[in-house]
Design an enzyme around this catalytic site. Structure first.
Site, mmCIF file in Angstrom:
data_model
loop_
_atom_site.group_PDB
_atom_site.id
_atom_site.type_symbol
_atom_site.label_atom_id
_atom_site.label_comp_id
_atom_site.label_asym_id
_atom_site.label_seq_id
_atom_site.Cartn_x
_atom_site.Cartn_y
_atom_site.Cartn_z
ATOM 1 N N LYS A 118 0.849 -1.189 0.000
ATOM 2 C CA LYS A 118 0.000 0.000 0.000
ATOM 3 C C LYS A 118 0.887 1.242 0.000
ATOM 4 C CE LYS A 118 -4.111 1.801 2.366
ATOM 5 N NZ LYS A 118 -5.071 1.588 3.467
ATOM 6 N N GLU B 230 -19.894 -4.967 9.822
ATOM 7 C CA GLU B 230 -20.827 -4.168 10.617
ATOM 8 C C GLU B 230 -21.935 -5.015 11.242
ATOM 9 O OE1 GLU B 230 -18.848 -1.521 7.622
ATOM 10 O OE2 GLU B 230 -19.886 -3.453 7.511
ATOM 11 N N ARG C 8 -25.621 -1.201 6.734
ATOM 12 C CA ARG C 8 -25.334 -2.587 6.397
ATOM 13 C C ARG C 8 -25.758 -3.547 7.508
ATOM 14 N NH1 ARG C 8 -19.526 -3.095 3.778
ATOM 15 N NH2 ARG C 8 -20.670 -4.084 2.097
#
Length: 635
Positions: free
Chosen positions: A283, A370, A398
């Site tokens: 990353k 979630e 969600r």
């Protein structure tokens, strides 16, 4: 060839590795220069430059489809699909979106701003292809962080049960989501990264076995089982897991080696059924500052490229709401060991990284999950703990079934803290926190509150932690507060369902909720300049409403205005209108909020002006609705 000349990804075909490396360098330069100027996601896109070029080199993008999970890592994709010349408008009003949008490009086959959707969408496209008898490739690119989401695992489970459906899943493994990944799956993937790369046994093995005199031919029926057994010995542990789930596993592959990537993808396209290619990337690749600080440079406001430091503000800013929330929660948690902060892979965004640093045993990160976060909180609440679930408004959507089924039906004391509620700006429709008032207030047992400023937020954190008779939710906005004085401790809880009068007037009653209280006061001042005096109420609670205060004033004044930074359909204004009707109080009510339309990416103030939520616009709306006049002073 220069990057600016590429308007179609098929132009990559036939380029040499050296030419592709030059394009990769140009992509990183453009990416860095643009984000440094406009702000946006940085680390994710820098990490997938070679992955993008390598995969697209092996596809015909006039026919084949690529689905990016989340989409914030797809800036290289945008740069080679005809958006180079407009890329400097990234995340600006009417400019290039920060996520994929189907209406923006024919190459954006699926738009998403929430994680873990790509495999499901790609499988749907692959099944549609097969139903229609068409022939094209479908590839889903998903990060290892998004792989912790239940939806991704559900899709893998389904795809693995479809052995005749060709589907390529590219696992972009950089050991990160926004923050470092947590959980068993990332731990397994990490073991894979540390294992030497391997390739599956080829048909050459079978041919060599057959050459053994007096043995090869007689054992031909057993070759398949022998081959599979040897394969199981060779495939690292997590690879074997994917294989058992029905995928052909390949990797891990060096995600910055174009030759290896191209060869692997070409091989993967030849394998029937679902295939998973495990690609190890870094990353922030190519920008050392981002490589060293993967969390901080996941996304950035405008910054200086040479130093990596943010462009300083022209004047000091008050603390952000999320920092005030986190600071207050940490103080309370120090006094109450039963308080547990829960996040779904958003430690820095919600401010819970402060709790993690100070009280790690009272901090839980469940990954991008979630639904699990909410039901986990419900389980904790059953045993007397004080779970504080800090999730963005847009992401809590969600877990809607879990909020209803696992928390509210059982009336469990879970405290939901909805960061990024309301208009969030450059992230656009996928991240606007528009719907939480409407989707939460209709659930029995739920209490809803929103602070008018950061000092009231502190009191609401105390209120939420102290509320033990059922679930309670607090919404607060992205960005900085107003600079009002804050307390270090000694905060008093608010009485549930009690509002406050901030201004008195006899001509119109204005009820502001949360972030719209300050604009309500400003609009009242503008109206006063034109001879109209308003009573302004800080509602504090959308549920329960302070009807003891509201009803008499509504009857007396006879004109009611509601203000909210959320969808007007089913929101705070609807709650007030319903309450008045149910009490047989028939007075005109003007609801002002976000209309029934998507709010596109732009600066928050630009979005508010576009939908009529600035103070002058509110004053003008009130004047036109109730007094049938306009005044030029209101713009």
């Amino acid at each position: 060839m220069h990057l600016s000349e590429i308007t179609h990804p098929n132009q990559l075909h036939g380029l040499s590795i050296r030419q592709l490396q030059q394009i990769a360098h140009q992509i990183r330069d453009k990416h860095l220069q643009t984000v440094a100027a406009t702000g946006g996601h940085l680390g994710p896109g820098l990490g997938v430059v070679e992955l993008t070029l390598g995969l697209y080199q092996t596809l015909d993008l006039d026919r084949d489809k690529v689905i990016w999970d989340v989409g914030h890592q797809a800036y290289p994709h945008k740069l080679i699909t005809g958006r180079y010349n407009r890329f400097d408008t990234l995340r600006q009003k009417d400019g290039i979106a920060g996520y994929l949008k189907r209406c923006e490009s024919k190459f954006d086959h699926f738009g998403a701003g929430h994680a873990s959707t790509s495999i499901s969408a790609a499988l749907g496209m692959a099944l549609a292809r097969d139903f229609k008898g068409e022939k094209f490739k479908v590839a889903a690119i998903i990060g290892d962080g998004a792989l912790t989401g239940g939806m991704a695992l559900e899709a893998i489970n389904h795809a693995g049960h479809m052995p005749k459906t060709n589907l390529l899943v590219v696992l972009n493994d950089n050991e990160m989501s926004i923050s470092p990944n947590v959980g068993a799956i990332p731990r397994y993937l990490n073991k894979m990264r540390l294992s030497p790369p391997m390739q599956f046994l080829t048909d050459n093995f079978e041919e060599q076995f057959k050459q053994i005199p007096f043995v090869g031919e007689s054992l031909s029926p057993e070759l398949g089982r022998i081959k599979e057994g040897m394969k199981r010995l060779a495939v690292p542990k997590v690879g074997a897991v994917f294989e058992e789930l029905g995928f052909t596993y390949m990797g891990p592959v060096d995600g910055h080696n174009l030759e290896e990537l191209i060869a692997t993808f070409q091989q993967a396209h030849q394998i029937p059924g679902p295939v998973l290619v495990h690609v190890a990337t870094v990353k922030g690749k190519g920008y050392e500052i981002a490589e060293q600080d993967k969390v901080g440079y996941h996304a950035q406001n405008p910054f200086n490229l040479s130093t990596g430091k943010a462009v300083p503000s022209s004047k000091p800013k008050p603390p952000a709401y999320s920092k005030v929330f986190a600071h207050t929660l940490v103080k309370l948690a120090e006094q109450n060991p039963k308080i547990l902060g829960i996040t779904a892979a958003m430690a820095t965004g919600t401010g819970l990284d402060k709790l993690q640093a100070k009280l790690p045993n009272q901090y839980i990160d469940v990954g991008i999950a979630e639904q699990h976060a909410v039901t986990l909180a419900a389980g904790l609440a059953t045993d007397g703990m004080r779970p504080v679930v800090a999730i963005y408004s847009t992401f809590l959507q969600r877990a809607y079934d879990q909020i209803i089924h696992d928390v509210c039906i059982q009336n469990l004391p879970v405290f939901f803290c909805l960061d990024r509620a309301g208009i969030v700006g450059a992230d656009g429709p996928t991240h606007q926190g528009m719907y939480d008032i409407a989707y939460l207030r209709c659930i029995p047992n739920m209490v809803l509150m929103a602070p008018k400023d950061e000092a009231e937020l502190q009191r609401m954190v105390v209120t939420g932690v102290n509320h033990t008779t059922g679930p309670i939710a607090m919404r607060f906005p992205r960005g900085n507060g107003y600079g009002v004085p804050l307390m270090e401790e000694g905060w008093e809880a608010l009485e549930i369902g009690k509002a406050e009068i901030l201004r008195n007037g006899d001509d119109v009653l204005i009820l502001g909720y949360g972030t719209m209280v300050s604009p309500a006061l400003q609009a009242a001042e503008i109206l006063s300049e034109h001879g109209i005096e308003a009573t302004v109420i800080n509602a504090r609670f959308a549920k329960p409403l302070d009807t003891e205060l509201i009803f008499p004033l509504a009857q007396k004044i006879g004109r009611v205005v509601t203000l909210e930074e959320g969808c007007v359909m089913g929101g705070f204004g609807s709650a007030v209108a319903e309450a008045l009707l149910d009490a047989d109080i028939v007075v005109p009510v003007k609801r002002i909020g976000v209309p029934d339309a998507l709010v596109e990416h732009a600066e928050p103030n630009q979005s508010k002006a576009e939908i009529g939520l600035t103070s002058p616009q509110i004053a003008q709306t009130v004047l036109q609705a109730f007094f049938k006049r306009e005044f030029s002073a209101v713009g």
